[in-house]
Enzyme design. Structure first.
Site, mmCIF file in Angstrom:
data_model
loop_
_atom_site.group_PDB
_atom_site.id
_atom_site.type_symbol
_atom_site.label_atom_id
_atom_site.label_comp_id
_atom_site.label_asym_id
_atom_site.label_seq_id
_atom_site.Cartn_x
_atom_site.Cartn_y
_atom_site.Cartn_z
ATOM 1 N N ASN A 151 0.872 -1.165 0.000
ATOM 2 C CA ASN A 151 0.000 0.000 0.000
ATOM 3 C C ASN A 151 0.916 1.224 0.000
ATOM 4 O O ASN A 151 1.487 1.581 1.022
ATOM 5 C CB ASN A 151 -0.879 -0.044 1.259
ATOM 6 C CG ASN A 151 -1.854 1.117 1.313
ATOM 7 O OD1 ASN A 151 -1.831 2.013 0.471
ATOM 8 N ND2 ASN A 151 -2.707 1.109 2.322
ATOM 9 N N ARG A 167 -2.623 -2.079 -3.470
ATOM 10 C CA ARG A 167 -3.829 -1.291 -3.321
ATOM 11 C C ARG A 167 -3.716 -0.117 -4.293
ATOM 12 O O ARG A 167 -2.739 0.627 -4.276
ATOM 13 C CB ARG A 167 -3.899 -0.737 -1.900
ATOM 14 C CG ARG A 167 -5.090 0.114 -1.743
ATOM 15 C CD ARG A 167 -4.921 1.201 -0.737
ATOM 16 N NE ARG A 167 -6.234 1.505 -0.227
ATOM 17 C CZ ARG A 167 -6.536 1.555 1.030
ATOM 18 N NH1 ARG A 167 -5.619 1.357 1.930
ATOM 19 N NH2 ARG A 167 -7.744 1.828 1.398
ATOM 20 N N HIS A 185 -12.812 3.397 -0.245
ATOM 21 C CA HIS A 185 -12.837 2.431 0.880
ATOM 22 C C HIS A 185 -13.487 1.102 0.487
ATOM 23 O O HIS A 185 -13.926 0.340 1.350
ATOM 24 C CB HIS A 185 -13.641 2.984 2.095
ATOM 25 C CG HIS A 185 -12.968 4.111 2.802
ATOM 26 N ND1 HIS A 185 -13.671 5.149 3.348
ATOM 27 C CD2 HIS A 185 -11.669 4.344 3.085
ATOM 28 C CE1 HIS A 185 -12.837 6.004 3.923
ATOM 29 N NE2 HIS A 185 -11.615 5.529 3.775
ATOM 30 N N ARG A 216 -11.728 16.785 6.924
ATOM 31 C CA ARG A 216 -12.461 17.076 5.677
ATOM 32 C C ARG A 216 -13.904 17.451 5.999
ATOM 33 O O ARG A 216 -14.515 16.866 6.880
ATOM 34 C CB ARG A 216 -12.479 15.846 4.760
ATOM 35 C CG ARG A 216 -11.122 15.478 4.230
ATOM 36 C CD ARG A 216 -11.187 14.217 3.379
ATOM 37 N NE ARG A 216 -10.086 13.324 3.723
ATOM 38 C CZ ARG A 216 -10.025 12.042 3.397
ATOM 39 N NH1 ARG A 216 -10.993 11.483 2.695
ATOM 40 N NH2 ARG A 216 -9.002 11.313 3.754
ATOM 41 N N GLU A 226 -7.894 -4.814 5.113
ATOM 42 C CA GLU A 226 -7.811 -4.554 3.673
ATOM 43 C C GLU A 226 -6.723 -5.389 3.009
ATOM 44 O O GLU A 226 -6.885 -5.856 1.879
ATOM 45 C CB GLU A 226 -7.569 -3.055 3.442
ATOM 46 C CG GLU A 226 -8.785 -2.230 3.846
ATOM 47 C CD GLU A 226 -8.469 -0.769 4.145
ATOM 48 O OE1 GLU A 226 -7.705 -0.509 5.097
ATOM 49 O OE2 GLU A 226 -8.980 0.101 3.433
#
Ligand code: ADP
Length: 398
Positions: free
Chosen positions: A7, A91, A180, A241, A384
């Site tokens: 990743n 990823r 995601h 955010r 993940e």
């Protein structure tokens, strides 16, 4: 088959080496990360055979970072043997409209990925740098790209289009993509396993609440809607955010605060969310601590965060005409019983009944709904890397 999962972020590289031998459960042989890539003081943390090693040294780019990881993995003696890599799974954040599932990396795939850099400038170029580094370091090892957008690639047009002129979608591919997906896929699969039912028969709402956060409506194993959109800025309020905001407010701000595009970008991505509202921090642990100490703005930030998650759950129950299970994952989803409690306390109309004691004491994977709750509620620590390893093996064995 030994699968090396990578990743690659802008300044970090995270990795795990799996033994995916058929007939036994996947085993993690080694894992680690390189932080502060691009500096003279990168920190490499490597775990293998129950030992952790940490080294600080210059690591100027992804190639060097991955070369270091592989050297650490190879070690010597028995560990060296264990390190042989049969496949690499990456990823990749954005697959655009082209990649609806994982793909084996070829020169054509790389070229297509390069075309997508514009859609995810903060992520995809680093993912691609990782792919090219592995190509140079392990030239004969097959590589697979696993996309964060793939689970959402079958969203219907009425969910993924924005209400702007259709020509803008045709010309610029302005639409909702969602992110995601790798995490939501893992969560949905685990929920189905825990319920002992095929995922195809279930309506699941998966809440990935980390620094970035999104909710996904997963019907029959496919995401039919999700809160992140064209970029990972839409939807929930996050650590730093803004999430959803009236675009009219941005037009007004640009006119009245003399904001440039980079200013606006920084405002919405780095100065908003929990941080912007509390004026303290974008980290939920700090927010909860300040709230306990009586800080009103921290309380407000928490309540806004919670309210948005709850609204999206309501929206997705409507989108799927009901919901069988709700799951919480990632840093906040897994570790804030208070947030889960406040969300679920207001979902009784859906048939959610929380078991307060189970919720308070949940560690790792846990069901937190009370017996008799029509909607089952779970905490599922996401994994993940495992999904990437499994998708890699599945694709290469096809
Ligand atoms: P990322 O999206 O960067 O992978 P994580 O999934 O690690 O992030 O989530 C980070 C968030 O999880 C932070 O807001 C952090 O405060 C929150 N978090 C971690 N542990 C706890 C905890 N014990 N209580 C509340 N929030 C927590």
């Amino acid at each position: 088959m030994k699968v090396f999962v990578l990743n690659c972020g802008s300044s970090s590289v995270k990795y795990k080496l799996y033994d995916m031998s058929p007939g036994s459960s996947p085993a993690v042989l080694a894992s680690g990360k390189v932080e502060r890539v691009g500096t003279d003081t990168a920190i490499i943390t490597h775990r293998q055979a129950g030992e952790e090693r940490q080294v600080t040294r210059p690591v100027l780019h992804h190639y060097e970072a991955i070369a270091m990881c592989l050297a650490m993995l190879a070690g010597d003696g028995a560990a060296g043997k264990a390190a042989a890599v049969d496949a690499v799974g990456h990823r990749v954040v954005h697959g655009g409209e082209l990649f609806r599932e994982a793909v084996v990396v070829t020169p054509e795939v790389k070229e297509a990925l390069r075309q997508l850099n514009d859609l995810a400038p903060l992520h995809n170029p680093h993912n691609l740098a990782g792919i090219e580094a592995v190509e140079a370091l392990l030239p004969n090892v097959p590589q697979v790209a696993v996309f964060d957008t793939a689970l959402h690639a079958r969203m219907p047009p009425h969910a993924y289009l924005y209400g702007i002129p259709y020509e803008l979608y045709e010309r610029h591919r302005i639409r909702r993509y969602g992110f995601h997906g790798i995490s939501h896929k893992y969560v949905a699969r685990r929920v189905a396993e825990k319920l002992g039912r095929p995922v195809e028969t279930l309506r699941i709402i998966s809440c990935h609440l980390g620094n970035g956060a999104s909710v996904a409506a997963i019907q029959a194993g496919v995401s039919i809607d999700t809160s992140m959109g064209f970029t990972p800025l839409e939807g929930l309020m996050m650590g730093t955010r803004s999430g959803d905001i009236d675009p009219g407010a941005l037009i007004y701000l640009m006119a009245h605060e003399d904001l440039s595009l980079p200013d606006l970008n920084a405002l919405l991505n780095r100065q908003s969310g929990l941080k912007g509202i509390s004026g303290l921090s974008g980290d939920m642990r700090d927010i909860e601590a300040a709230m306990d100490a009586g800080d009103a703005r921290a309380r407000l930030a928490f309540d806004m965060y919670e309210y948005r998650v709850r609204k999206y759950i309501g929206a997705y129950a409507a989108a799927m005409n009901g919901v069988d299970a709700i799951a919480f994952t990632a840093g906040i989803g897994e570790h804030s019983p208070r947030l889960r409690q406040q969300i679920c306390a207001n979902l009784t109309y859906l048939g959610v009944r929380l078991d307060e004691a189970r919720n308070a004491s949940a560690t790792g994977e846990a069901e937190i709904s009370a017996p008799g709750s029509t909607v089952r509620v779970f905490v599922i620590p996401t994994d993940e890397e495992l999904v990437i390893a499994q998708d890699t093996v599945a694709l290469l064995n096809r």
